[in-house]
Structure formats: C-alpha cells, structure tokens
Design an enzyme around this catalytic site. Structure first.
Site, PDB file in Angstrom:
ATOM      1  N   GLY A 278       0.775  -1.285   0.141  1.00 30.93           N
ATOM      2  CA  GLY A 278       0.013   0.064  -0.063  1.00 30.93           C
ATOM      3  C   GLY A 278       0.771   1.111  -0.187  1.00 30.93           C
ATOM      4  N   GLU A 320       4.378  -6.157   1.605  1.00 28.61           N
ATOM      5  CA  GLU A 320       4.035  -6.752   0.150  1.00 28.61           C
ATOM      6  C   GLU A 320       3.809  -5.370  -0.672  1.00 28.61           C
ATOM      7  OE1 GLU A 320       1.528 -10.236   1.622  1.00 28.61           O
ATOM      8  OE2 GLU A 320       0.527  -8.583   1.894  1.00 28.61           O
ATOM      9  N   PRO A 321       5.013  -4.911  -1.103  1.00 31.72           N
ATOM     10  CA  PRO A 321       4.627  -3.712  -2.147  1.00 31.72           C
ATOM     11  C   PRO A 321       4.447  -4.188  -3.435  1.00 31.72           C
ATOM     12  CG  PRO A 321       7.026  -3.897  -1.763  1.00 31.72           C
ATOM     13  CD  PRO A 321       6.348  -4.953  -0.753  1.00 31.72           C
ATOM     14  N   ARG A 323       2.664  -1.865  -6.039  1.00 32.30           N
ATOM     15  CA  ARG A 323       2.544  -0.287  -6.791  1.00 32.30           C
ATOM     16  C   ARG A 323       4.118   0.324  -6.717  1.00 32.30           C
ATOM     17  NH1 ARG A 323      -2.059   2.598  -7.251  1.00 32.30           N
ATOM     18  NH2 ARG A 323      -2.880   1.401  -5.387  1.00 32.30           N
ATOM     19  N   ARG A 360      -8.065   3.150 -14.049  1.00 28.88           N
ATOM     20  CA  ARG A 360      -7.845   3.675 -12.517  1.00 28.88           C
ATOM     21  C   ARG A 360      -8.551   5.074 -12.651  1.00 28.88           C
ATOM     22  NH1 ARG A 360      -3.539   5.115 -10.529  1.00 28.88           N
ATOM     23  NH2 ARG A 360      -4.348   4.503  -8.391  1.00 28.88           N
ATOM     24  N   CYS A 391     -16.667   4.109 -26.416  1.00 27.64           N
ATOM     25  CA  CYS A 391     -17.906   4.519 -26.399  1.00 27.64           C
ATOM     26  C   CYS A 391     -18.618   4.796 -24.923  1.00 27.64           C
ATOM     27  CB  CYS A 391     -18.887   3.866 -27.070  1.00 27.64           C
ATOM     28  SG  CYS A 391     -18.269   3.309 -28.876  1.00 27.64           S
TER      29      CYS A 391
HETATM   30  C1  LIG Z   1      -3.186  -5.154  -2.953  1.00 31.19           C
HETATM   31  C2  LIG Z   1      -2.408  -5.588  -2.174  1.00 31.19           C
HETATM   32  C3  LIG Z   1      -0.950  -5.495  -1.873  1.00 31.19           C
HETATM   33  C4  LIG Z   1      -0.097  -4.442  -2.769  1.00 31.19           C
HETATM   34  O1  LIG Z   1      -0.634  -3.255  -2.542  1.00 31.19           O
HETATM   35  P1  LIG Z   1       0.124  -1.945  -3.652  1.00 31.19           P
HETATM   36  O2  LIG Z   1      -0.944  -0.805  -3.209  1.00 31.19           O
HETATM   37  O3  LIG Z   1       0.391  -2.435  -4.733  1.00 31.19           O
HETATM   38  O4  LIG Z   1       1.423  -1.934  -2.458  1.00 31.19           O
HETATM   39  C5  LIG Z   1      -0.219  -6.155  -0.799  1.00 31.19           C
HETATM   40  N1  LIG Z   1      -1.019  -7.094   0.109  1.00 31.19           N
HETATM   41  C6  LIG Z   1      -2.293  -7.282  -0.231  1.00 31.19           C
HETATM   42  C7  LIG Z   1      -2.860  -8.201   0.827  1.00 31.19           C
HETATM   43  C8  LIG Z   1      -2.636  -6.733  -1.241  1.00 31.19           C
HETATM   44  O5  LIG Z   1      -4.231  -7.123  -1.354  1.00 31.19           O
END
Ligand SMILES: *Cc1c(COP(=O)(O)O)cnc(C)c1O
Length: 463
Positions: A278, A320-321, A323, A360, A391
C-alpha cells in the site's frame, strides 16, 4: 442524480466534480524525475528516451498504445526494497499490480518473494520458475481447487481470510499429507488513505477477520487446533497509495496486541508479522513518496518498539509492495488522434487507447500526468483532458494536464506511472486489443507481453 446509476457511467461529463487546476509548469518540456522511470530523458532532438531508446523508434517498432517498462528501474526498485529490509525480513512483490513471466524472473533474481491471489497468478509464477516456498497465496475466496494446487505446489504460505478457509485449507493439506504454513489476515480497523488515516473499532470490508470483538483471537484458537496447518503469523494490509506511516503504526500496535493475547492464552509466540503493502508513489509532481529505506526503518522501529513494550520476541517482518515497485517503472505511450478545444473549458485530446488500458481514472478518480514525448515545444501550455477511444464519456485517462497548445494529431504523448494496476486491470471493452508491455534496458527493447490480436479475440468467441 445517482452517479453510479447514470447510463453513461459514474464519470459522465455532466457530473464530473470540478478538479483543482494547478498552475501550468514553467517549462512543459521538463520531465519530473519523481513521476518518470529512472532512465527517462530527452535526446539531442528533444525526443524522449528510455533505456537509451527513443519513443519514436519504440512506437514504430511496437505500435501504440504500448506500455513501456524500464527494466533497469524495476530491478533497482526491487533491489532497494530487498536491501532496505535486509536478511531479517521478507519482501513479497504483490503480483496483482503487474505480473508476467519476465517480471517473475527479475524478482527471483533480485531476491524477492511473490504474492499471488488466483490460480492464474500462481500458474504464471510457477511457470517462470519462482520457487514455490517463496510464494504466498492470498484472496478472500480461494476455490478448493486453487487451495489444492497451492498446497500441492508447496507454496510458502497461504494467507487465511475467513473461518471457512481455516478449515478448508487444513482439510485439503491433511488430505495431501501436508502441514501447510499459514497466516491469518486480520482487519485492525485502520482505514488508510493517501494523506490521512482513520482508526476505527470496526472495519466494513470483505477482507480479513476482524480483530474487534475477539473474532481474530477465536480464529487463532481454531487454527492452532488443526493438524493440517501451521500458524506462522498474523497479516494486516491497511490500504493503498499511502504516504502517512501513522496508519501502519496503529496497525502494528493492534497486531502486536493480538500476538500478546495469543502468547498469554496459548503460550505460543507467533514468529511472523506481515504488514501488507500500500505504499504510495508519485502520479503527479504533488506527490512525495518515501524511499524504501525510510519505510523499512520506520516499520522495523514500530514493530520492535511495540514488541518490547509487550515483552515479545520481535517477529520476522514481511511487507508486500506492489505499486511502489512497478508503478513508477512504466509509462503508456499513445498517439494523438483528435483534438477538440472547448472554449473556456479545456481541450479534449483523444488517444488510441483509453479506459481499456487504464481504468484507474474512471474507477478511482485517479490523477495522472502527461507529456508530449515525440518532440519538444515552446508553445503556450493548454489545459487538456486526455481521453480514450471508447464509447463512454467516462473514458478519461488524464483528468487535467498541461500540454503544449501546438499539439497535433500524430504527436506521441505519454502518461507516466502506469506500471501498476493498468495492464493488470486492462479489458477488451469495445473489443479493443490490449496493448503490449515492452521492456527496455541498456539500449535493448523486447516484448514481454505481446499485443492482443483480433485472432485472440475471435479464438474465445466460439460462434
Ligand atoms: C493489493 C495488495 C498489496 C499491494 O498493494 P500496493 O498498493 O500495490 O502496494 C499487498 N498485499 C495485499 C494483501 C494486497 O491485497
């Protein structure tokens, strides 16, 4: 009028909220390094280059629209995350941001682990040689078949998301003669937004098991009783495009609180804590993301401090990056088709893609930047809205951006920071063909996901 019920979609032009119009940049030809991939620049003729290749050659060779991905930048970001967290933590790249076999190989080579959340993502990861023990399997409704495949493959962990799943995974693992390592995903009541967060008691969303009311504690109780699973930790993911670390602080405090409860009740110290992803990136020059080493330092300090206060051994941290690794590494290259100045409002610039390659803006009201990349220009800036060819009047790629007023059909423009959640969320709306992903590095380019063809479309349509 209900925006979501509008026949032309929630972002029909009539109901668009007024944006804030920032002042035009003093020089439209300057590319802000915050929003562009690392190796992007302009050559002597003013044409934008990436990885040593100019975009006109890329457009000629691969066509437009196309996602152009800077492999050097991707690897550098992956490495930065890996080294920022060091050997005592694990970095899982969130495959849902963008996954392809080339990406899986880069991640493997750079020492990262991988999150998947469907059978398709798992298949992609395994087919590119990611060792199963470095894969984590996520999702709020994994099918029994997906669980079966994940356990058989030997994935390093499955993140359990519901009471049903605790039993389901344990049962499937046992039937396969395995003991599956699992984490339990909890919701801690932290809603993180870009520049703020809200801490609440309850969270109203489909993911995870609520910490509130002792529900997560009950999930742990049940998981610890089952032979088919080995509970290794607690997982929390609080949102996306976050800049404010205080949301993680509250989340870590609450997760550690649960670890303490578990220790007190069961005499077990769970060895891992996963704080999710996130982390935000710069879509426009107004965004100021943090560097991985700052994030690593902040998260490690928070968890260590909380564990010391709770007299717990500090668990192994994972993050868990998605983005933050892939987002800034790619831009979408478009050709300008038509230009419509609407007096006193803005100029509509239509490109050869749209909401099918970048949903997005329509889905999240996301902001993007845009630049003329096939040449420089000294013309006055004009307030432009970049729209697609679909469209649907909500088919907007860039709500507000400045482009030179001598922009003409045939010019190439590019939208930076489209590496995450663009190709992975792409659709075939209007039977438009999904663009290729072209990786560039050190003067070489190659297709890593090819452009869709009409044959691809017709192959699925069995008549
Ligand atoms: C989507 C998600 C991420 C990655 O989020 P980013 O905003 O791309 O860093 C990591 N962990 C879980 C469980 C997610 O659902």
């Amino acid at each position: 009028m209900s925006r979501s019920a509008h026949p032309a979609g929630p972002r029909h032009a009539d109901v668009l909220p007024e944006g804030h119009y920032s002042a035009p940049p003093s020089d439209l030809n300057v590319l802000d390094p915050k929003v562009w991939a690392q190796t992007v620049g302009r050559d002597g003729d003013g044409v934008v280059t990436v990885g040593g290749i100019d975009v006109k050659s890329l457009a000629e060779e691969y066509g437009t629209p196309a996602y152009i991905l800077d492999e050097t930048d991707f690897r550098a970001r992956a490495r930065a995350w890996r080294s920022a967290f060091g050997g005592d933590a694990d970095v899982f790249y969130a495959g849902k941001a963008f996954l392809s076999r080339a990406v899986v190989r880069w991640l493997h080579e750079e020492g990262l682990n991988l999150d998947v959340c469907s059978g398709g993502e798992l298949a992609t990861a395994l087919s590119a040689g990611m060792p199963a023990e470095r894969i984590a399997f996520h999702g709020n409704n994994k099918s029994s078949e997906e669980i079966h495949r994940a356990v058989s493959a030997g994935v390093g962990r499955i993140v359990l998301d519901s009471f049903q799943e605790i039993v389901r995974v344990a049962h499937i693992a046992q039937s396969l003669g395995r003991r599956q390592r699992v984490q339990i995903r909890i919701t801690v009541g932290v809603e993180a937004h870009t520049h703020e967060f809200i801490a609440t008691a309850h969270e109203d969303q489909k993911f995870g098991i609520p910490l509130a009311g002792g529900v997560a504690a009950e999930a742990v109780r049940r998981a610890l009783k089952l032979d088919g699973i080995e509970l290794i930790g607690i997982h929390s993911h609080i949102g996306s495009q976050i800049f404010d670390m205080s949301g993680f602080e509250v989340a870590a405090h609450r997760v550690v609180g649960l670890l303490k409860e578990v220790r007190d009740e069961h005499g077990v110290e769970l060895p891992e804590i996963d704080l999710g992803g996130g982390l935000g990136i710069a879509y426009t020059s107004d965004d100021d993301p943090r560097e991985p080493h700052e994030i690593a330092k902040a998260l490690t300090e928070i968890v260590t401090r909380e564990c010391e206060a709770a007299k717990l051994r500090t668990p192994r941290i994972s993050v868990e990056p998605g983005r933050a690794i892939v987002g800034p590494t790619a831009f979408t290259l478009y050709e300008v088709g038509t230009i419509k100045p609407l007096d006193g409002l803005r100029t509509y610039v239509s490109v050869d893609g749209g909401m099918s390659d970048n949903i997005r803006t329509a889905l999240y009201d996301a902001e993007y930047s845009v630049a003329l990349v096939s040449r420089t220009s000294d013309a006055e800036p004009m307030l432009a809205r970049v729209v697609g060819k679909h469209c649907e009047s909500g088919d907007i790629v860039v709500k507000e951006g400045f482009l030179p007023s001598d922009l003409a059909p045939g010019d190439l423009i590019a939208v930076p920071a489209t590496g995450a959640y663009c190709r992975s969320m792409a659709s075939n709306y209007n039977h438009v063909l999904r663009p290729p992903v072209v990786a560039v590095a050190d003067g070489e380019s190659r297709v890593i996901v090819r452009r869709e063809t009409e044959d691809d479309l017709l192959r699925l349509d069995v008549g």
